[in-house]
Design an enzyme around this catalytic site. Structure first.
Site, mmCIF file in Angstrom:
data_model
loop_
_atom_site.group_PDB
_atom_site.id
_atom_site.type_symbol
_atom_site.label_atom_id
_atom_site.label_comp_id
_atom_site.label_asym_id
_atom_site.label_seq_id
_atom_site.Cartn_x
_atom_site.Cartn_y
_atom_site.Cartn_z
ATOM 1 N N ASP A 104 9.333 3.320 -0.471
ATOM 2 C CA ASP A 104 8.068 4.234 0.503
ATOM 3 C C ASP A 104 8.020 3.949 1.299
ATOM 4 O O ASP A 104 8.500 3.295 2.182
ATOM 5 C CB ASP A 104 6.505 3.400 0.368
ATOM 6 C CG ASP A 104 6.136 4.185 1.004
ATOM 7 O OD1 ASP A 104 6.255 5.020 1.608
ATOM 8 O OD2 ASP A 104 4.454 3.628 0.584
ATOM 9 N N TYR A 116 1.284 -1.061 0.135
ATOM 10 C CA TYR A 116 0.383 0.349 0.326
ATOM 11 C C TYR A 116 0.953 1.023 0.126
ATOM 12 O O TYR A 116 1.514 1.289 0.875
ATOM 13 C CB TYR A 116 -0.607 -0.255 1.794
ATOM 14 C CG TYR A 116 -1.640 0.606 1.214
ATOM 15 C CD1 TYR A 116 -2.698 1.234 0.291
ATOM 16 C CD2 TYR A 116 -1.753 2.053 2.224
ATOM 17 C CE1 TYR A 116 -3.546 2.874 0.786
ATOM 18 C CE2 TYR A 116 -2.296 2.862 2.472
ATOM 19 C CZ TYR A 116 -3.317 3.755 1.679
ATOM 20 O OH TYR A 116 -4.227 4.510 1.307
ATOM 21 N N LYS A 165 4.285 9.709 8.916
ATOM 22 C CA LYS A 165 3.609 9.132 10.088
ATOM 23 C C LYS A 165 4.766 9.192 11.192
ATOM 24 O O LYS A 165 4.877 10.674 11.460
ATOM 25 C CB LYS A 165 3.908 7.481 9.804
ATOM 26 C CG LYS A 165 2.703 7.087 9.077
ATOM 27 C CD LYS A 165 2.886 5.335 9.578
ATOM 28 C CE LYS A 165 1.980 4.405 8.087
ATOM 29 N NZ LYS A 165 0.192 4.749 7.976
HETATM 30 C C1 LIG Z 1 3.568 2.192 3.440
HETATM 31 C C2 LIG Z 1 2.653 3.332 3.369
HETATM 32 N N1 LIG Z 1 2.850 3.768 2.558
HETATM 33 C C3 LIG Z 1 1.624 4.987 2.494
HETATM 34 C C4 LIG Z 1 1.009 5.126 3.143
HETATM 35 C C5 LIG Z 1 0.054 6.305 3.604
HETATM 36 O O1 LIG Z 1 -0.380 6.906 4.064
HETATM 37 P P1 LIG Z 1 -1.183 8.069 4.798
HETATM 38 O O2 LIG Z 1 -2.871 7.195 5.103
HETATM 39 O O3 LIG Z 1 -0.035 9.186 5.664
HETATM 40 O O4 LIG Z 1 -1.865 8.766 3.783
HETATM 41 C C6 LIG Z 1 0.863 4.272 3.701
HETATM 42 C C7 LIG Z 1 -0.420 4.122 5.331
HETATM 43 O O5 LIG Z 1 -0.393 3.188 5.648
HETATM 44 C C8 LIG Z 1 1.477 2.891 4.508
HETATM 45 O O6 LIG Z 1 1.939 2.078 4.927
#
Ligand SMILES: Cc1ncc(COP(=O)(O)O)c(C=O)c1O
Length: 458
Positions: A268, A166, A296
């Site tokens: 990511d 994700y 985060k």
């Molecule tokens: C690996 C990863 N990338 C991107 C995101 C998206 O982050 P956000 O919820 O702050 O938009 C998440 C969210 O859990 C994630 O786990």
């Protein structure tokens, strides 16, 4: 991972235990359940974000302090959810409270840059070995910008992503996140499956999906699409089928492959950044990509995101060819919290604490797994870890398909009933640790896990 004998889990027993545990949980959350019916009148589903309504019911939170939170029914929990991993600093950390309070009194938003930028930029550059940074408000925005930078700089459209990861909620990458096994196609050429309704089909044509930990499959994707690939985005350690670590050499192999085909590699690190180690996955695995996406944990609990990249990739931004912009980018409250997080709380010493807590938790869980001969193992690094209910190592999304969600749901229910708050259950039992977690907090987790293990095996 050592191969050892394990019991076979009796799923009928698991079903019975789920009923019992749900019946125990529900009365504890009367106020939450009732409040949701009130909120529902004008808030869709009665929650702010769909995952907050994960079964069996949404739990509304009142407050948090250190490693603990309290819900609106007054139940106290040790928090291993930590706001999907954002609260590695712990709740209401004095340094973050002071930084936010001080800034709030001086103004909460200007849409103009403030004087926290140099310190934050320098800190992130040191941690992640990338020279230039920009800021946004979520992980979704960070990966959106990474994709945009790779496409704009190469003039190509195709992005390669990993099956089962994700990267946020936008249309460029929300494919094959938890693909349906009946629809996902062959392993060496997975179907690019939209994760939610409403994503135009045309976007799927711009994304090629490959399995994690397989350099040959990635090479095949590049070779089949010579001259079309802008870049590849990868979560350097997969975090949403439990913690899946990269095989040695895999990430460097991807970087080399991307460069061989004149494309870019983006990590990511929304979940891994400043959690696995001080320098996230870059430091943990010793590989520097072209782009790092953060969010985060770096913001100490404020809405945040950051994109780090090479000078080559940021050229179009610096030269004004591409306006990477947002009203709240670099918001002073976020910047104040981020500066305190990076320079006062998540310092190098903090990772010694996190590693110590991880070690105690792993030891306790390993011992219980051994004692009850559970078909499971523990994996993780620093603030992130998980129990994976498999006897063979899970190296990619497809390896996790056979894991029965009822088992992880039951484990979640035992934790929740035992006063340990976890992120919504799925095929994983992932946790985040904060710098405020104590030996006592570890004992709570391990104790509940033992109770769960005893119940399903006795
Ligand atoms: C690996 C990863 N990338 C991107 C995101 C998206 O982050 P956000 O919820 O702050 O938009 C998440 C969210 O859990 C994630 O786990």
């Amino acid at each position: 991972m050592a191969v050892r004998e394990s019991i076979e889990i009796d799923l009928d027993r698991v079903d019975r235990l789920i009923e019992e545990q749900e019946a125990e949980l529900e009365p504890k959350h009367r106020a939450s359940i009732e409040y949701r019916t009130i909120a529902e009148r004008h808030v869709a589903g009665g929650v702010a974000s769909s995952w907050q309504a994960s079964p069996p019911h949404a739990i509304f939170i009142d407050r948090g302090d250190g490693s603990h939170i309290w819900d609106i029914d007054g139940n106290e929990y040790v928090d291993y959810h930590l706001g999907y991993g954002a609260m590695v600093v712990g709740h209401a950390h004095p340094a973050i409270v002071q930084a936010v309070e001080r800034q709030a009194r001086r103004g909460t938003h200007f849409a103009q840059p403030t004087r926290d930028l140099d310190v934050i930029g320098e800190n992130l550059a040191e941690r992640f070995s990338l020279p230039l940074w920009r800021f946004c408000n979520s992980g979704t925005e960070a990966t959106l910008e990474a994709v945009r930078l790779m496409r704009a700089t190469t003039g190509r459209d195709l992005i390669i992503k990993i099956e089962g990861t994700y990267h946020g909620h936008h249309d460029s990458l929300m494919f094959s996140v938890i693909p349906d096994p009946d629809l996902m196609g062959p392993r060496n050429h997975p179907v690019t499956l939209p994760q939610v309704p409403g994503i135009p089909r045309a976007f799927a044509d711009l994304v090629r999906v490959v399995p994690f930990n397989d350099l040959d499959a990635a090479r095949q994707a590049f070779e089949e699409n010579r001259g079309r690939v802008a870049g590849m985005i990868v979560e350097p350690s997969m975090m949403n089928c439990g913690v899946i670590l990269p095989d040695p050499g895999y990430l460097q192999g991807l970087a080399d492959l991307c460069h061989e085909f004149d494309a870019y590699l983006a990590f990511d690190e929304v979940k891994t950044g400043a959690t696995l180690t001080y320098g996230g996955a870059v430091e943990a695995f010793g590989v520097v990509p072209d782009i790092v996406c953060l969010a985060k944990a770096i913001g100490g609990g404020t809405p945040c995101g950051a994109i780090g990249a090479t000078e080559e990739l940021y050229r179009i931004v610096v030269d004004g060819e591409y306006d990477m912009a947002g009203t709240f980018n670099g918001n002073p409250l976020t910047m104040a919290a981020m500066k305190a997080t990076l320079t006062e709380v998540l310092t190098r010493d903090a990772y010694e604490t996190l590693n110590y807590v991880y070690g105690s938790l792993k030891d306790g869980l390993d011992a219980a797994i051994e004692r009850y001969r559970l078909p499971a193992y523990v994996t993780g690094v620093g603030a992130k870890g998980s129990v994976i209910y498999s006897t063979t190592p899970v190296r990619e999304y497809r390896d996790s398909i056979g894991i029965d969600e009822r088992v992880t749901y039951l484990a979640w229910l035992f934790q929740q009933n035992g006063g340990v708050f976890k992120s919504p259950w799925s095929k994983q039992e992932t946790w985040t640790l904060s710098v405020r977690h104590s030996d006592e907090d570890v004992r709570s987790y391990v104790g509940n896990f033992e109770t769960f293990a005893r119940a399903i095996t006795s």
